[in-house]
Design an enzyme around this catalytic site. Sequence first.
Site, mmCIF file in Angstrom:
data_model
loop_
_atom_site.group_PDB
_atom_site.id
_atom_site.type_symbol
_atom_site.label_atom_id
_atom_site.label_comp_id
_atom_site.label_asym_id
_atom_site.label_seq_id
_atom_site.Cartn_x
_atom_site.Cartn_y
_atom_site.Cartn_z
ATOM 1 N N ASP A 246 0.823 -1.224 0.034
ATOM 2 C CA ASP A 246 -0.065 0.043 0.020
ATOM 3 C C ASP A 246 0.868 1.493 -0.120
ATOM 4 O OD1 ASP A 246 -2.275 1.316 0.059
ATOM 5 O OD2 ASP A 246 -2.485 1.406 2.141
ATOM 6 N N HIS B 104 -3.817 13.981 0.572
ATOM 7 C CA HIS B 104 -4.069 13.188 1.610
ATOM 8 C C HIS B 104 -3.006 13.328 2.522
ATOM 9 C CE1 HIS B 104 -5.138 9.731 4.266
ATOM 10 N NE2 HIS B 104 -4.112 9.188 3.806
ATOM 11 N N GLU C 212 -10.793 4.024 3.080
ATOM 12 C CA GLU C 212 -9.757 4.902 2.309
ATOM 13 C C GLU C 212 -10.358 4.448 0.813
ATOM 14 O OE1 GLU C 212 -5.976 4.059 3.407
ATOM 15 O OE2 GLU C 212 -6.207 4.759 5.448
ATOM 16 N N GLU D 195 -9.190 3.948 -2.468
ATOM 17 C CA GLU D 195 -8.007 3.613 -3.247
ATOM 18 C C GLU D 195 -8.085 2.834 -4.866
ATOM 19 O OE1 GLU D 195 -4.903 2.087 -1.101
ATOM 20 O OE2 GLU D 195 -5.694 2.801 0.721
ATOM 21 N N ASP E 215 -9.584 0.396 1.507
ATOM 22 C CA ASP E 215 -8.550 -0.162 2.656
ATOM 23 C C ASP E 215 -9.069 0.192 3.998
ATOM 24 O OD1 ASP E 215 -6.284 -1.365 3.694
ATOM 25 O OD2 ASP E 215 -5.146 0.153 3.402
ATOM 26 N N ARG F 112 -8.506 4.196 13.021
ATOM 27 C CA ARG F 112 -7.848 5.186 13.389
ATOM 28 C C ARG F 112 -6.997 5.384 14.832
ATOM 29 N NH1 ARG F 112 -6.088 6.411 8.123
ATOM 30 N NH2 ARG F 112 -7.624 6.894 6.716
ATOM 31 N N GLN G 181 -4.358 2.932 15.147
ATOM 32 C CA GLN G 181 -3.421 3.215 14.389
ATOM 33 C C GLN G 181 -2.503 4.320 14.934
ATOM 34 O OE1 GLN G 181 -4.153 4.690 10.493
ATOM 35 N NE2 GLN G 181 -2.067 4.993 9.915
ATOM 36 N N LYS H 281 -4.751 -1.824 10.063
ATOM 37 C CA LYS H 281 -4.979 -2.046 8.706
ATOM 38 C C LYS H 281 -5.161 -3.475 8.032
ATOM 39 C CE LYS H 281 -4.336 2.436 7.263
ATOM 40 N NZ LYS H 281 -4.105 2.968 6.028
ATOM 41 N N THR I 155 -9.417 -5.583 3.697
ATOM 42 C CA THR I 155 -9.137 -4.562 2.689
ATOM 43 C C THR I 155 -10.026 -5.205 1.559
ATOM 44 O OG1 THR I 155 -6.780 -4.105 3.119
ATOM 45 C CG2 THR I 155 -7.550 -3.799 0.789
ATOM 46 N N GLU J 204 -10.073 12.754 7.190
ATOM 47 C CA GLU J 204 -9.872 14.158 6.334
ATOM 48 C C GLU J 204 -11.412 14.948 6.230
ATOM 49 O OE1 GLU J 204 -7.271 14.155 2.903
ATOM 50 O OE2 GLU J 204 -7.548 12.117 3.102
#
Length: 431
Positions: free
Chosen positions: A131, A138, A204, A206, A238, A242, A245, A258, A262, A379
Amino acid sequence: MDSPLRSFIDVPPDSHFPIQNLPFGVFQPKQGNPRVGVAIGDLILDLSVLEELGHFRSPEFHDRHVFSQDSLNAFLALGRPAWRRAREIVQHLLSTETPTLCDDAKLRSRVFHAQKDVVMKLPARIGDYTDFYSSYHHAHNVGTMLRGPENALMPNWKWLPVAYHGRASSIVISGTDVRRPSGQTKPPDAAAPTLGPTKSLDYELEMAFLIGPGNSLGQPVPIDRAMDHIFGFVLMNDWSARDIQAWEYQPLGPFLAKNFCTSISPWVVTMEALEPFRKPLPPQDPEPLPYLRAKNDFTFDIHLETRLKTAKMLATASPSGGGNAPHIITRTNFQNLYWSIAQQLAHHTVNGCNLEPGDLLASGTISGPTEESRGCMLELTWRGANPLKLPNGETRKWLEDGDELTITGWCQGTGYRIGFGEVSGRVLPAS
């Protein structure tokens, strides 16, 4: 971006799968084993039957039977000459000018399946998954939250495509439910961490590309040959925790936050289908080191969207959708990536790392310069400080149990689309 190609299969202009696309995937009919097919409109063309009938007997295939298998890996390993030949054969058979399928009702009944009647499988056996972190906006937004705007980007970010190795075993096909993960978290004012379900579940947006032929251990892939190793793209979500993390990521990066799930879309859109939508890669400052410089490096004009449907919307939805239709929370574009796919692959192998057929390399979250183009809740809500307001009155700082996320994307031609279908997943409560 006009195209004279026409198929005898009726495909509406807003379909993701016209004859100009022809993405590859693995499907399982109600009776029979998984095999390789190509999407055309709302149908699937069964390539294993065409292979059995001898349509792929040409030097590019080395007399190998690659379409009766339960993954694309054997086909991926053949390389671009075989990929292009397969696309040419399929386009010819689906053309209005070719009677082979069009005029043979019995054969059509064997080779076509309705997409709604089959089960889609992962398109490849994914041995390894990487990844990247390639979206400037971002990276800048996240860095601003953590370190302030003056130090948003780490010193290496504009010199190399930052990445980490993910967990291939937890990559799932679109439509698979996602269990809320548990892990250690530690609020700033707590004396010690606790174990429990994440309170900051995120998506996420992607995209990811599948590797075809690999490279030998110790042999880097020069950037001007990177495209020889890239078959095509899928959409990716993904999923991220948070709060987990934030506690675990130093000094080695993401782990439990993570690797729990996925999601990817089932159809792989080829580089040949995307060729009309190629755009020049914008200038990079500072100029990358020589091994990351390609002649005429490029990106793609791919429109991307994320839609959120909450449990309340699902429960009160009317047949017409009404006010409880999924709400679009992100609109962005693949062009918002700073590093190209050729640069990502060249950097990945510059130390001699060997890639193999079916490996998956992902873009990282794709965010743009506007608020609506931010590709994750982190975000969109600025780490929960500005909750997202939905049309039905609900708000979201993070994803809640019962929420369903759908990511979709397409390139817009004149009178046709090259689409990727979608990748979706619904959040289930923690175990």
